[in-house]
Write a protein that holds these residues in place. Structure first.
Motif, PDB file in Angstrom:
ATOM      1  N   ILE A 134     -29.075 -21.742  -9.351  1.00 19.57           N
ATOM      2  CA  ILE A 134     -28.937 -20.334  -9.732  1.00 19.57           C
ATOM      3  C   ILE A 134     -27.918 -19.643  -8.816  1.00 19.57           C
ATOM      4  CG2 ILE A 134     -30.863 -19.468  -8.310  1.00 19.57           C
ATOM      5  CD1 ILE A 134     -30.268 -18.541 -11.927  1.00 19.57           C
ATOM      6  N   GLU A 135     -27.780 -20.150  -7.582  1.00 19.52           N
ATOM      7  CA  GLU A 135     -26.741 -19.650  -6.665  1.00 19.52           C
ATOM      8  C   GLU A 135     -25.548 -20.601  -6.589  1.00 19.52           C
ATOM      9  OE1 GLU A 135     -27.956 -18.713  -2.639  1.00 19.52           O
ATOM     10  OE2 GLU A 135     -25.892 -18.177  -2.093  1.00 19.52           O
ATOM     11  N   ALA A 155     -25.785 -20.135 -13.779  1.00 22.12           N
ATOM     12  CA  ALA A 155     -26.517 -18.859 -13.752  1.00 22.12           C
ATOM     13  C   ALA A 155     -26.157 -18.021 -14.982  1.00 22.12           C
ATOM     14  CB  ALA A 155     -26.194 -18.096 -12.467  1.00 22.12           C
ATOM     15  N   LEU A 168     -27.772 -19.368 -18.167  1.00 19.28           N
ATOM     16  CA  LEU A 168     -29.209 -19.067 -18.218  1.00 19.28           C
ATOM     17  C   LEU A 168     -29.428 -17.576 -18.535  1.00 19.28           C
ATOM     18  CD1 LEU A 168     -31.467 -21.078 -17.796  1.00 19.28           C
ATOM     19  CD2 LEU A 168     -31.653 -20.324 -15.427  1.00 19.28           C
ATOM     20  N   ILE A 207     -35.679 -14.670 -15.579  1.00 22.43           N
ATOM     21  CA  ILE A 207     -34.948 -15.752 -14.879  1.00 22.43           C
ATOM     22  C   ILE A 207     -35.948 -16.765 -14.317  1.00 22.43           C
ATOM     23  CG2 ILE A 207     -34.661 -14.794 -12.519  1.00 22.43           C
ATOM     24  CD1 ILE A 207     -31.911 -16.503 -14.532  1.00 22.43           C
ATOM     25  N   LEU A 259     -35.828 -20.641 -15.466  1.00 28.42           N
ATOM     26  CA  LEU A 259     -35.716 -21.773 -14.538  1.00 28.42           C
ATOM     27  C   LEU A 259     -36.860 -22.761 -14.759  1.00 28.42           C
ATOM     28  CD1 LEU A 259     -34.465 -19.836 -11.416  1.00 28.42           C
ATOM     29  CD2 LEU A 259     -33.325 -21.818 -12.429  1.00 28.42           C
ATOM     30  N   PHE A 304     -26.943 -14.210  -8.616  1.00 29.31           N
ATOM     31  CA  PHE A 304     -28.239 -14.572  -8.047  1.00 29.31           C
ATOM     32  C   PHE A 304     -27.984 -15.386  -6.794  1.00 29.31           C
ATOM     33  CE2 PHE A 304     -29.867 -14.109 -12.476  1.00 29.31           C
ATOM     34  CZ  PHE A 304     -30.908 -13.224 -12.201  1.00 29.31           C
ATOM     35  N   ALA A 321     -30.299 -17.816  -3.847  1.00 30.08           N
ATOM     36  CA  ALA A 321     -31.542 -18.585  -3.831  1.00 30.08           C
ATOM     37  C   ALA A 321     -32.270 -18.467  -2.495  1.00 30.08           C
ATOM     38  CB  ALA A 321     -31.219 -20.052  -4.131  1.00 30.08           C
TER      39      ALA A 321
END
Ligand code: AMP
Length: 427
Positions: free
Chosen positions: A99-100, A106, A109, A253, A257, A284, A286
């Protein structure tokens, strides 16, 4: 109880400082830590990226819980490695840390789960990216897909700058593998805020929201940095906006995930632009943000050890997390030249003792040499003032900043000014 904190910056010093206040009186270790965390923890000279050595240390020392500060070891898969050995660790797996670590992942998603964000396209070669730019207005934002130490984002005000950014990433490989894909996204105009949440894979609890100051100079001028100061709570976020963010950003989110097989455990960081009264996700992360951690953790009332255990054991929904009804402002002091090449090894004078919970000096780039503390990084110190209002917190921070000296010290003189002005009723 023994707790290891991985990392060496202001964020990690703040985590150690908060953990040291726990009634459980944990024994703290930092790897590698700095001259500030030394007072609270045993510092061991293992770098944050050396997962093998960290794992061996944790096993041999009988560490009960490990907390990961920076993003790089998370993206490398430190959590997966520790879990294989049944070692307790706070942070997302490599899969969830995407996500990072991948802005394209990211974005995909976010699009799939209708999370509000700037419209964007992803490219892995220059020609179609340049052709796409021809069809777009400026300003426009070009982002390297991977981790680029905060330097992989170009907000281009001319098409020429945007083209140069695309070429430098996709043709000249300025960021190596991290820039082998780029995301080109629409520019959003508004106010930036940071919302972080503790997440245990199934549920999450948002923290008080913060604001960072990214540019090096007063009035938001000059190049971007790792962060020149922060404040919390931000007056920009009303309680209705906070509810909107939980509903439209955090919950989808977390769910997204989980659906791709990477439930998120740790701290989920949303960098948001509030534009036209609505939140849009810029990025985003993490893990905890830096310097935001240096204003958020001082406001946490609940024992951080309890919170982190609930994160690891999937029981956040059973814990009520409380916050002090106070404000915090952090002013970052940097070496001269930062964020470009900077000098280090300068002695720091005037470091105060912590007094009455009103000011805390978090060390970022420092090291001890005998009885002296020397500068050892771009961002050197984060001076956090705490008080009943943002104005009082800011004044406390600056009073201490003025008493700390090292050659060429730099700091912004307007941290929190805009937020404080926005709260003052017009006459
Ligand atoms: P990021 O690492 O994606 O948060 O980007 C770093 C900085 O670039 C952000 O803190 C913003 O100041 C700026 N930025 C990123 N994306 C946008 C956007 N879509 N519109 C305007 N500014 C942006």
């Amino acid at each position: 109880m023994k707790i290891l904190i991985i990392g060496s910056g202001g964020r990690e010093h703040a985590i150690a400082w908060k953990l040291a206040q726990s009634p459980r009186a944990p024994v703290l270790y930092c790897a590698p830590g700095n001259a500030g965390s030394e007072h609270l923890a045993r510092c061991v000279p293992i770098p944050a990226h050396d997962i093998g050595k960290l794992k061996a240390f944790v096993a041999s020392e009988g560490i009960d819980l490990t907390v990961v500060g920076p993003e790089a070891p998370l993206a490398q898969g430190i959590v997966d490695e520790f879990r294989k050995e049944k070692l307790k660790i706070v942070g997302p797996t490599r899969g969830a840390a995407r996500i990072e670590a991948s802005k394209a992942f990211a974005k995909e998603l976010m699009t799939r789960h209708k999370i509000p964000t700037a419209a964007a396209r992803t490219f892995d070669s220059a020609a179609p990216a340049l052709a796409y730019l021809e069809t777009q207005d400026v300003p426009i934002v070009v982002k390297a897909d991977g981790l680029a130490q905060g330097k992989g984002v170009v907000v281009a005000t001319t098409r020429k700058d945007a083209e140069e950014a695309v070429r430098s990433m996709l043709e000249q490989h300025a960021f190596g593998e991290a820039g082998s894909r780029v995301v080109i996204e629409q520019f959003l105009d508004g106010v930036e805020v940071t919302c972080m949440a503790f997440a245990d894979g199934k549920s999450l609890v948002p923290m008080v929201a913060a604001q960072d100051h990214k540019r090096v100079g007063d009035g938001d001028t000059g190049p971007n940095t790792g962060g020149m100061g922060a404040l919390a709570p931000t007056p920009v976020l009303t309680s209705s906006l906070r509810t909107t963010i939980a509903r439209t950003v955090f919950h989808p989110i977390l769910e997204g995930l989980s659906r791709v097989g990477s439930p998120f455990q740790g701290v989920l960081y949303a960098g948001l632009m509030i534009a036209g009264g609505q939140p849009y996700v810029l990025e985003f992360n993490a893990r905890l943000g830096d310097p935001e951690t240096q204003v958020v953790l001082p406001l946490l009332k609940t024992d951080l050890v309890e919170v982190l255990e609930a994160v690891v054991e999937h029981r956040l929904d059973q814990l009520e997390i409380e916050w002090h009804d106070r404000a915090a402002v952090c002013v970052v002091m940097t070496s001269p030249g930062y964020p470009g090449p900077y000098a280090s090894g300068e002695p720091i004078e005037g470091l105060p003792e912590e007094h009455g919970g009103e000011v805390v000096v978090f060390h970022a780039g420092t090291r001890r040499e005998g009885s002296r503390v020397l500068t050892a990084g771009g961002r050197v110190l984060g001076v956090t003032g705490i008080g009943p209002t943002l104005g009082i917190a800011r004044d406390r921070a600056y009073r201490t900043v003025q008493s700390i000296h090292f050659a060429g010290r730099h700091f912004r003189s307007d941290i929190a000014s805009r937020a404080i002005q926005s709260q003052t009723p017009a006459r």
